[in-house]
Each structure stands twice: as C-alpha cells, then as structure tokens.
Design a protein around this motif. Structure first.
Motif, short mmCIF file in Angstrom:
data_model
loop_
_atom_site.label_atom_id
_atom_site.label_comp_id
_atom_site.label_asym_id
_atom_site.label_seq_id
_atom_site.Cartn_x
_atom_site.Cartn_y
_atom_site.Cartn_z
N LEU A 100 0.92 -1.21 -0.04
CA LEU A 100 -0.02 -0.09 -0.02
C LEU A 100 0.79 1.26 0.13
N PHE A 101 0.34 2.05 -0.68
CA PHE A 101 1.10 3.50 -0.63
C PHE A 101 0.86 4.16 0.86
N GLY A 102 1.87 4.32 1.70
CA GLY A 102 1.78 5.21 2.86
C GLY A 102 1.39 6.43 2.95
N ASN A 103 1.48 7.28 1.88
CA ASN A 103 1.23 8.69 1.80
C ASN A 103 -0.28 8.93 1.11
N MET A 104 -0.74 7.78 1.02
CA MET A 104 -2.26 7.95 0.55
C MET A 104 -3.05 7.32 1.84
N THR A 105 -4.50 7.87 1.83
CA THR A 105 -5.43 6.97 2.60
C THR A 105 -6.09 5.82 1.96
N VAL A 106 -6.46 5.18 2.98
CA VAL A 106 -7.12 3.94 2.20
C VAL A 106 -7.97 3.96 1.20
N LYS A 107 -8.79 4.94 1.14
CA LYS A 107 -9.95 5.33 0.10
C LYS A 107 -8.94 5.47 -1.22
N SER A 150 -3.92 -2.44 11.51
CA SER A 150 -3.18 -3.48 11.91
C SER A 150 -2.79 -4.35 10.42
N GLY A 151 -1.92 -5.28 10.44
CA GLY A 151 -1.52 -6.10 9.48
C GLY A 151 -2.56 -6.66 8.76
N GLY A 152 -3.59 -7.23 9.43
CA GLY A 152 -4.67 -7.92 8.77
C GLY A 152 -5.64 -7.05 8.23
N GLN A 153 -5.61 -5.66 8.69
CA GLN A 153 -6.66 -4.85 8.05
C GLN A 153 -5.86 -4.26 6.72
N LYS A 154 -4.32 -4.28 6.72
CA LYS A 154 -3.79 -3.69 5.56
C LYS A 154 -3.96 -4.90 4.57
N ALA A 178 2.86 -13.01 6.61
CA ALA A 178 3.43 -11.68 7.28
C ALA A 178 2.30 -11.19 8.50
N LEU A 179 1.31 -12.03 8.55
CA LEU A 179 0.28 -11.77 9.54
C LEU A 179 0.66 -12.48 11.13
N ASP A 180 0.30 -11.59 12.16
CA ASP A 180 0.17 -12.31 13.33
C ASP A 180 -0.88 -13.30 13.34
N PRO A 181 -0.91 -14.37 14.17
CA PRO A 181 -1.65 -15.86 14.13
C PRO A 181 -3.02 -15.14 14.24
N GLU A 182 -3.53 -14.06 15.03
CA GLU A 182 -4.79 -13.80 15.48
C GLU A 182 -5.35 -12.88 14.21
N MET A 183 -4.55 -12.44 13.31
CA MET A 183 -5.12 -11.71 12.40
C MET A 183 -5.37 -12.67 10.81
N VAL A 184 -4.88 -13.88 10.95
CA VAL A 184 -4.92 -14.72 9.70
C VAL A 184 -6.34 -14.83 9.45
#
Length: 252
Positions: A100-107, A150-154, A178-184
C-alpha cells in the motif's frame, strides 16, 4: 474454515504450456503445464524454495518466463509486444507485504489505479472503493492511512484494492505469511467469501486448512515441478507422491 467447494467445468481462463524459469543455472520452474478454469480455487502448496512464488508471479508476468507459454483468455501473453499493463488489469495480485502507498489514505489507495487507467471516473472509483471497503469490513477506515491499520486490516485493504479493478482472476502470494496468528482468519474469511461468490483464485499458501477446506484443487510443487494435482481430499488424505507425504507429515 469451510467454503463452497465444487468442481467446475468452466471455461479455461489460463492455459500454461511447458512453463520454465531459470535464474542463471538455477532451474526454479521446470516444464509446468496446467489449466485454470473459471470458478476454480487452486491452492499451491509445497516446501519453501520449491518455486511456488515464482510460479504465481509468472502468471501475470511479474517474473519473465524463460520458456513456455501462458495463454490468458485466449491470448498468448508471453508473446513479444503484448500490453502487460492491460493484461494485469484483469489479473489481480495480492502480495505478502500489502504494497500500500503510505502517503495515501485507504480510499485513495483503492481509487488510484482505476482512475489513472481511466477505467472509472473519480466519483465512480470512490463509490466502488466504499462498496468494497464495506465488503471487507473496513468502511470506517476509508480516511485512515496504512500506518494506522493492523496487518490484517492492511491485507484486507490490499484485497479490496485488487477487486477495485474488477479482475477475472485473483492471485495470492502467501497472503497471510506476514500476519500475526490472530489476524490470519480475518483475511482467510474474505478469501473464503470470494470463493463462495465464484471468484477464480490461485493461492500460494501455508494455510493447510484453507487449502483443504476451501479449494477445489490443490497442487503440490517440489523441485520446480507439479508433483501432484488433484482434489484437496485426495491430496490431503490419499497422497500418491512420496515427497508430498513427507511434506504433509511436517505441516499437519
């Protein structure tokens, strides 16, 4: 995890003929041939370094094949002069590291490609982005930046971003590694939903539950070759290949 599993007689979307890839003297893919049909969910499993990621990255020419052909929707996309950007508009790709581009919002991350490629107007792209964010449960994060997720959200945003291009097939290169187990599970749940909705998917994965429970086919690659290609039931409960039996003992 249980998706709508079915065999499919759908049209062939991707036909792979004698695909080879070498890096110098190192042969990574060795004469791979197979077909991917519309509506199939294919899990690609195998030990680290066996060629899984190179295989999936070759399907949209992120890796340049050394030999063989890839025919996507009737067109040989390995031929010289093919517009690869146009091809990739129809082949969605989700990576391990979100990209994802860090300088842009999600949208704005989601709107960028459809607007830049003139597939949608800015207003249409914004509406599509919000619809997809709602689908992945992140409508309230539209104006957040990737660093606030979070990683899962990304990864859910990355999936939604690929869907914004309205692809005919989705490729996933170890999307949960690349995710923590709870985000899988939050990512696998989205993939499960896409499978149920009939999206054609090829998934390089270490998540054997997904491979066994959601896929219509499971492919075992080792030594740069497809060693087994069968239903998940047969691959996991009645493996014919000795190397596959050893692999499953180590991961199950």
């Amino acid at each position: 995890m249980s998706g709508k599993k079915k065999t499919t007689d759908g049209e062939v979307l991707i036909k792979i003929e004698n695909l080879c890839k070498s890096f110098g003297d190192n042969v990574v893919l060795d004469d791979i041939s197979m077909e991917i049909r519309k509506g199939e969910v294919i899990s690609v499993i195998g030990p680290s370094g066996c060629g899984k990621s190179t295989f999936i990255r070759s399907l949209n020419l992120l890796e340049e094949p050394t030999g063989g052909r890839i025919i996507f929707e009737g067109e040989d996309i390995t031929e010289r002069g093919v517009d690869r950007r146009r091809v990739r508009e129809k082949i969605g790709m989700v990576f391990q590291q979100f990209n994802l581009f860090g300088n842009m919002t999600v949208k704005k991350n989601m709107m960028l490609a459809p607007v830049k490629l003139k597939l949608l107007t800015k207003a249409e792209a914004e509406q599509k982005a919000m619809e997809l964010l709602k689908m992945v449960g992140l409508e309230d994060k539209a104006d957040n930046y990737p660093s606030q997720l979070s990683g899962g959200q990304k990864q859910r945003v990355a999936i939604a971003r690929s869907l914004a291009m309205n692809p005919d097939v989705m490729l996933f290169d170890e999307p949960t590694s690349a995710l923590d187990p709870e985000m899988v599970n939050e990512v696998l749940n989205i993939m499960n939903r896409l499978a149920e909705e009939g999206m054609t998917m090829v998934v390089v994965t270490h998540e054997m539950g997904f491979a066994k429970g959601v896929s219509t086919r499971a492919i075992f690659i080792d030594g740069g070759k497809i060693q087994e290609d069968d239903t998940p039931e047969n691959v996991f409960t009645n493996p014919k290949n000795e190397r596959l039996r050893d692999f499953l003992k180590s991961v199950l």
